[in-house]
Design an enzyme around this catalytic site. Structure first.
Site, PDB file in Angstrom:
ATOM      1  N   HIS A   1       0.823  -1.217   0.000  1.00  4.55           N
ATOM      2  CA  HIS A   1       0.000   0.000   0.000  1.00  4.55           C
ATOM      3  C   HIS A   1       0.853   1.262   0.000  1.00  4.55           C
ATOM      4  O   HIS A   1       1.577   1.537   0.957  1.00  4.55           O
ATOM      5  CB  HIS A   1      -0.942  -0.005   1.201  1.00  4.55           C
ATOM      6  CG  HIS A   1      -1.894  -1.158   1.200  1.00  4.55           C
ATOM      7  ND1 HIS A   1      -1.703  -2.286   1.958  1.00  4.55           N
ATOM      8  CD2 HIS A   1      -3.029  -1.360   0.511  1.00  4.55           C
ATOM      9  CE1 HIS A   1      -2.690  -3.129   1.744  1.00  4.55           C
ATOM     10  NE2 HIS A   1      -3.512  -2.600   0.857  1.00  4.55           N
TER      11      HIS A   1
ATOM     12  N   HIS B   1      -4.536  -6.074  -6.121  1.00  2.82           N
ATOM     13  CA  HIS B   1      -4.352  -7.262  -5.290  1.00  2.82           C
ATOM     14  C   HIS B   1      -5.690  -7.785  -4.772  1.00  2.82           C
ATOM     15  O   HIS B   1      -6.712  -7.128  -4.885  1.00  2.82           O
ATOM     16  CB  HIS B   1      -3.380  -6.979  -4.137  1.00  2.82           C
ATOM     17  CG  HIS B   1      -3.793  -5.881  -3.221  1.00  2.82           C
ATOM     18  ND1 HIS B   1      -3.595  -4.545  -3.515  1.00  2.82           N
ATOM     19  CD2 HIS B   1      -4.399  -5.893  -2.007  1.00  2.82           C
ATOM     20  CE1 HIS B   1      -4.048  -3.790  -2.524  1.00  2.82           C
ATOM     21  NE2 HIS B   1      -4.551  -4.595  -1.593  1.00  2.82           N
TER      22      HIS B   1
ATOM     23  N   CYS C   1     -12.073  -6.366   7.217  1.00  2.35           N
ATOM     24  CA  CYS C   1     -11.526  -6.382   5.863  1.00  2.35           C
ATOM     25  C   CYS C   1     -10.145  -7.013   5.955  1.00  2.35           C
ATOM     26  O   CYS C   1      -9.540  -7.033   7.022  1.00  2.35           O
ATOM     27  CB  CYS C   1     -11.345  -4.967   5.321  1.00  2.35           C
ATOM     28  SG  CYS C   1     -12.827  -3.967   5.270  1.00  2.35           S
TER      29      CYS C   1
ATOM     30  N   HIS D   1      -6.898  -9.450   3.595  1.00  2.00           N
ATOM     31  CA  HIS D   1      -6.331 -10.045   2.397  1.00  2.00           C
ATOM     32  C   HIS D   1      -6.150 -11.543   2.606  1.00  2.00           C
ATOM     33  O   HIS D   1      -5.487 -11.943   3.565  1.00  2.00           O
ATOM     34  CB  HIS D   1      -4.961  -9.431   2.097  1.00  2.00           C
ATOM     35  CG  HIS D   1      -4.973  -7.942   2.039  1.00  2.00           C
ATOM     36  ND1 HIS D   1      -4.770  -7.141   3.155  1.00  2.00           N
ATOM     37  CD2 HIS D   1      -5.187  -7.099   1.012  1.00  2.00           C
ATOM     38  CE1 HIS D   1      -4.837  -5.875   2.785  1.00  2.00           C
ATOM     39  NE2 HIS D   1      -5.092  -5.819   1.498  1.00  2.00           N
TER      40      HIS D   1
ATOM     41  N   GLU E   1      -8.416  -9.511  14.760  1.00  2.00           N
ATOM     42  CA  GLU E   1      -8.785  -8.114  15.015  1.00  2.00           C
ATOM     43  C   GLU E   1      -9.786  -7.950  16.151  1.00  2.00           C
ATOM     44  O   GLU E   1      -9.747  -6.960  16.870  1.00  2.00           O
ATOM     45  CB  GLU E   1      -9.380  -7.478  13.749  1.00  2.00           C
ATOM     46  CG  GLU E   1      -8.389  -7.304  12.634  1.00  2.00           C
ATOM     47  CD  GLU E   1      -8.973  -6.555  11.445  1.00  2.00           C
ATOM     48  OE1 GLU E   1      -9.985  -5.837  11.601  1.00  2.00           O
ATOM     49  OE2 GLU E   1      -8.392  -6.675  10.354  1.00  2.00           O
TER      50      GLU E   1
ATOM     51  N   TYR F   1     -12.548  -2.121  -6.372  1.00  2.00           N
ATOM     52  CA  TYR F   1     -12.511  -0.681  -6.154  1.00  2.00           C
ATOM     53  C   TYR F   1     -11.083  -0.162  -6.070  1.00  2.00           C
ATOM     54  O   TYR F   1     -10.127  -0.902  -5.872  1.00  2.00           O
ATOM     55  CB  TYR F   1     -13.284  -0.290  -4.886  1.00  2.00           C
ATOM     56  CG  TYR F   1     -12.531  -0.550  -3.615  1.00  2.00           C
ATOM     57  CD1 TYR F   1     -11.865   0.472  -2.955  1.00  2.00           C
ATOM     58  CD2 TYR F   1     -12.458  -1.827  -3.085  1.00  2.00           C
ATOM     59  CE1 TYR F   1     -11.158   0.227  -1.799  1.00  2.00           C
ATOM     60  CE2 TYR F   1     -11.758  -2.079  -1.935  1.00  2.00           C
ATOM     61  CZ  TYR F   1     -11.107  -1.051  -1.298  1.00  2.00           C
ATOM     62  OH  TYR F   1     -10.391  -1.294  -0.157  1.00  2.00           O
TER      63      TYR F   1
ATOM     64  N   GLU G   1      -5.782   2.249  -2.189  1.00  3.38           N
ATOM     65  CA  GLU G   1      -6.289   0.886  -2.149  1.00  3.38           C
ATOM     66  C   GLU G   1      -6.677   0.542  -3.584  1.00  3.38           C
ATOM     67  O   GLU G   1      -7.314   1.353  -4.266  1.00  3.38           O
ATOM     68  CB  GLU G   1      -7.517   0.763  -1.240  1.00  3.38           C
ATOM     69  CG  GLU G   1      -7.183   0.629   0.225  1.00  3.38           C
ATOM     70  CD  GLU G   1      -6.569  -0.716   0.604  1.00  3.38           C
ATOM     71  OE1 GLU G   1      -6.137  -1.492  -0.284  1.00  3.38           O
ATOM     72  OE2 GLU G   1      -6.493  -0.987   1.802  1.00  3.38           O
TER      73      GLU G   1
ATOM     74  N   GLU H   1      -8.080  -2.930  -5.206  1.00  2.80           N
ATOM     75  CA  GLU H   1      -8.374  -4.303  -4.835  1.00  2.80           C
ATOM     76  C   GLU H   1      -9.523  -4.927  -5.628  1.00  2.80           C
ATOM     77  O   GLU H   1     -10.502  -4.271  -5.943  1.00  2.80           O
ATOM     78  CB  GLU H   1      -8.755  -4.373  -3.347  1.00  2.80           C
ATOM     79  CG  GLU H   1      -7.639  -3.928  -2.441  1.00  2.80           C
ATOM     80  CD  GLU H   1      -8.006  -3.959  -0.977  1.00  2.80           C
ATOM     81  OE1 GLU H   1      -7.071  -4.044  -0.154  1.00  2.80           O
ATOM     82  OE2 GLU H   1      -9.203  -3.894  -0.635  1.00  2.80           O
TER      83      GLU H   1
ATOM     84  N   TRP I   1     -15.116   2.320   0.522  1.00  2.00           N
ATOM     85  CA  TRP I   1     -15.598   1.002   0.085  1.00  2.00           C
ATOM     86  C   TRP I   1     -16.837   0.586   0.868  1.00  2.00           C
ATOM     87  O   TRP I   1     -17.759   0.018   0.304  1.00  2.00           O
ATOM     88  CB  TRP I   1     -14.509  -0.067   0.166  1.00  2.00           C
ATOM     89  CG  TRP I   1     -14.004  -0.356   1.550  1.00  2.00           C
ATOM     90  CD1 TRP I   1     -14.538  -1.234   2.452  1.00  2.00           C
ATOM     91  CD2 TRP I   1     -12.875   0.235   2.182  1.00  2.00           C
ATOM     92  NE1 TRP I   1     -13.806  -1.226   3.612  1.00  2.00           N
ATOM     93  CE2 TRP I   1     -12.774  -0.329   3.470  1.00  2.00           C
ATOM     94  CE3 TRP I   1     -11.921   1.181   1.792  1.00  2.00           C
ATOM     95  CZ2 TRP I   1     -11.767   0.014   4.374  1.00  2.00           C
ATOM     96  CZ3 TRP I   1     -10.932   1.522   2.684  1.00  2.00           C
ATOM     97  CH2 TRP I   1     -10.863   0.958   3.951  1.00  2.00           C
TER      98      TRP I   1
END
Length: 175
Positions: free
Chosen positions: A23, A30, A65, A67, A85, A102, A111, A113, A158
């Protein structure tokens, strides 16, 4: 070190990169995911990103959110991040917006992605990691959308777009 899966425009994996290098102002496309998790009463768990996050710090957003790692299924990645988290379990994860993509920029960090969106339930009581989550709240869908409309840029771009698309697709969970 967490690896991020780089993808082409069709979402096919084309490489990997350590998360701290992904980032920046020229973020490569990604793979990611976005999950909206609800309690047994149908309330959505929303979170405010920690103030020291590299991307979109301090903004309110959906539950979790992240990855998926190389070879990791999205549902497994959602469970991993929800545990990390928020100290939560995850159940009944199902695709809502499988083709969501987005690009957004905030304070010079982009971002970029391919980010399928999922709905599901969480189990347990939120116990956030303060390096990831600054605050959390449980809201019914109408109150969530009302807050987004009234608070605007306090919300991740997003999450605002995904919420509209979830509604347009007729996927709003009933309380």
């Amino acid at each position: 070190m967490e690896l991020i899966v780089l993808v082409d425009d069709e979402g096919r994996a084309i490489g990997e990169m350590p998360k701290p290098l992904v980032h920046h102002g020229e973020t490569p496309l990604h793979r990611a995911f976005s999950a909206y998790l609800f309690d047994e009463a149908g309330r959505l768990l929303i979170t405010r990103r920690a103030d020291d996050k590299a991307t979109f710090p301090g903004m309110w957003t959906n539950t979790v959110c992240g990855h998926p790692g190389p070879g990791e299924d999205d549902a497994d990645a959602i469970a991993r991040r929800a545990e990390f988290e928020l100290g939560l379990g995850v159940a009944d994860v199902r695709p809502a917006l499988p083709g969501y993509r987005y690009r957004a920029e905030f304070r010079g960090v982009v971002e970029n992605e391919i980010c399928p969106v999922y709905l599901g339930r969480f189990t347990g009581s939120p116990a956030p990691d303060p390096t990831e989550v600054g605050e959390w709240a449980l809201l019914d869908w109408a109150a969530f959308r009302e807050r987004q409309e009234s608070e605007g840029d306090a919300w991740s771009p997003w999450c605002r777009e995904q919420a509209r698309l979830i509604e347009e697709a007729g996927l709003v969970p009933s309380s």
